[in-house]
Design an enzyme around this catalytic site. Structure first.
Site, mmCIF file in Angstrom:
data_model
loop_
_atom_site.group_PDB
_atom_site.id
_atom_site.type_symbol
_atom_site.label_atom_id
_atom_site.label_comp_id
_atom_site.label_asym_id
_atom_site.label_seq_id
_atom_site.Cartn_x
_atom_site.Cartn_y
_atom_site.Cartn_z
ATOM 1 C CB THR A 15 4.023 1.928 6.444
ATOM 2 O OG1 THR A 15 3.744 3.289 6.167
ATOM 3 C CG2 THR A 15 4.659 1.826 7.802
ATOM 4 C CB SER A 60 0.321 4.390 -1.373
ATOM 5 O OG SER A 60 -0.245 5.125 -0.336
ATOM 6 C CB THR A 167 -12.891 6.630 3.461
ATOM 7 O OG1 THR A 167 -13.933 6.629 2.487
ATOM 8 C CG2 THR A 167 -12.253 7.998 3.471
HETATM 9 N N1 ASP Z 1 2.896 6.893 3.362
HETATM 10 C C1 ASP Z 1 2.611 5.487 3.466
HETATM 11 C C2 ASP Z 1 2.007 5.035 2.155
HETATM 12 O O1 ASP Z 1 0.839 5.225 1.937
HETATM 13 C C3 ASP Z 1 1.692 5.222 4.605
HETATM 14 C C4 ASP Z 1 1.325 3.770 4.802
HETATM 15 O O2 ASP Z 1 1.768 2.870 4.148
HETATM 16 O O3 ASP Z 1 0.547 3.516 5.707
HETATM 17 O O4 ASP Z 1 2.692 4.492 1.335
#
Ligand code: ASP
Length: 344
Positions: A15, A60, A167
């Site tokens: 993000t 991710s 976690t």
């Molecule tokens: N979906 C995003 C990721 O893990 C969520 C984040 O970055 O907080 O890449």
């Protein structure tokens, strides 16, 4: 010694480096290199900050061991040229990646700090700026020529955690991470206060060695009341399966019924490693405390103590990929390799 440090920023995605796609309304990654230049606070440090970026950056949830190898290789290649490393990463699997890197980087003696954000860096109320700026400060913090935190960590929402103890617990609020079984290593308030007695320091400075190989011959089996025998047979019968992380209740308890214990025992007899990890976020497995865990102990299940599922998974992936006897792997699982468990 000059206070000017060299830091390598490794942008993998998440993000922090995303923006809204005007067509779909979904968050998608964008080119991050210009963003680093557009944060004037970063130049105030006076550090030399270089960056490399995954092309394309990824969400991710798409991470797999191949990406951990890529991150580790970037660190390995640049190890002697930088004082510390900051890895920008999505929060969803950050705890897995930080755990994996902690086991991959043997003899690590420099800071490797993972961070990210819940809101993209370009948004008004973003948490990205503080997370990024403080992570760089931590990666560049040295005293008498030695780094203050020579560990793989996660910095998020004013706390620094040991990576393999964390976690993700919150998909909504800024404090996304928890380290329920180990104290935080630093807290950023008016000052950055380190919890030094909980930081691991290498006994000797040795050359960095990287474990590049991962096994996929493992699975996670989460217990629930009413678990189906046939499903258990299917899972424990997977071809070439070498290890199962058994997510149990409370202090490591599982049904004591005959059919269940028989299946566990059969798997152990086949040479499958069964690692008992509690479903509780806080506390430790204590095999034998209750009758319902004594039966597991007798069947040959081994204790994961207070390990997180993320650390258990990545530790096993790396141990299973090495040429080790099952007995040796079991012994290493019961040992703290990188501060991931507190065996009692
Ligand atoms: N979906 C995003 C990721 O893990 C969520 C984040 O970055 O907080 O890449």
């Amino acid at each position: 010694m000059s206070d000017k440090k060299s830091i390598l920023l490794i942008h993998t995605g998440g993000t922090i480096g995303m923006m809204k796609d005007p067509l779909t309304g979904s968050l998608v990654p964008f080119d991050f290199s210009s963003v680093v230049e557009s944060i004037p606070e970063l130049s105030k440090f006076g550090h030399n900050i270089d960056s490399v970026q995954f092309d394309p950056p990824i969400d991710s949830s798409d991470i797999h061991p191949g990406f951990w190898t890529r991150i580790a290789e970037i660190i390995e290649k640049n190890y002697s040229n930088y004082h510390g490393f900051v890895i920008l990463h999505g929060t969803d699997t950050m705890a897995y990646s930080a755990s994996a890197l902690s086991f991959m980087l043997e003899n690590l003696s420099k800071p490797v700090i993972f961070t990210g954000s819940q809101l993209p860096i370009g948004t008004l109320r973003t948490d990205a700026r503080e997370n990024l700026i403080t992570s760089i400060e931590i990666a560049a913090s040295y005293e008498n020529g030695m780094p203050i935190v020579p560990e793989v960590c996660i910095y998020f929402e004013s706390k620094l955690y040991r990576g393999n103890r964390t976690t993700k617990v919150n998909a909504e609020h800024f404090n996304a991470f928890q380290s329920a079984n180990y104290p935080y290593l630093a807290k950023a308030g008016v000052d950055l206060v380190y919890n030094r007695e909980f930081i691991r320091y290498p006994k000797n400075i040795e050359p960095l060695l990287v474990h590049h190989k991962f096994s996929d011959q493992l699975t996670i089996l989460k217990l629930f009341p009413g678990i189906n025998r046939r499903y258990m047979d299917t899972i424990l019968g997977i071809e070439n399966l070498r290890a199962v992380i058994l997510e149990t209740y409370g202090s490591g308890n599982a049904p004591s019924e005959d059919w269940f214990i028989k299946r566990i025992k059969k798997a152990v007899d086949k040479g499958i490693i069964l690692l008992d990890v509690t479903q509780c976020s806080r506390g430790s497995v204590e095999l034998g405390r209750y009758e319902t865990s004594r039966t597991l102990l007798e069947a040959g299940v081994i204790s994961g103590y207070d390990i997180t599922t993320e650390a258990a998974t990545t530790k096993l992936m790396i141990l299973l990929a090495q040429k080790l006897e099952t007995q040796e792997i079991k012994m290493l699982l019961n040992k703290s390799l990188k501060g991931e468990i507190s065996p009692h």
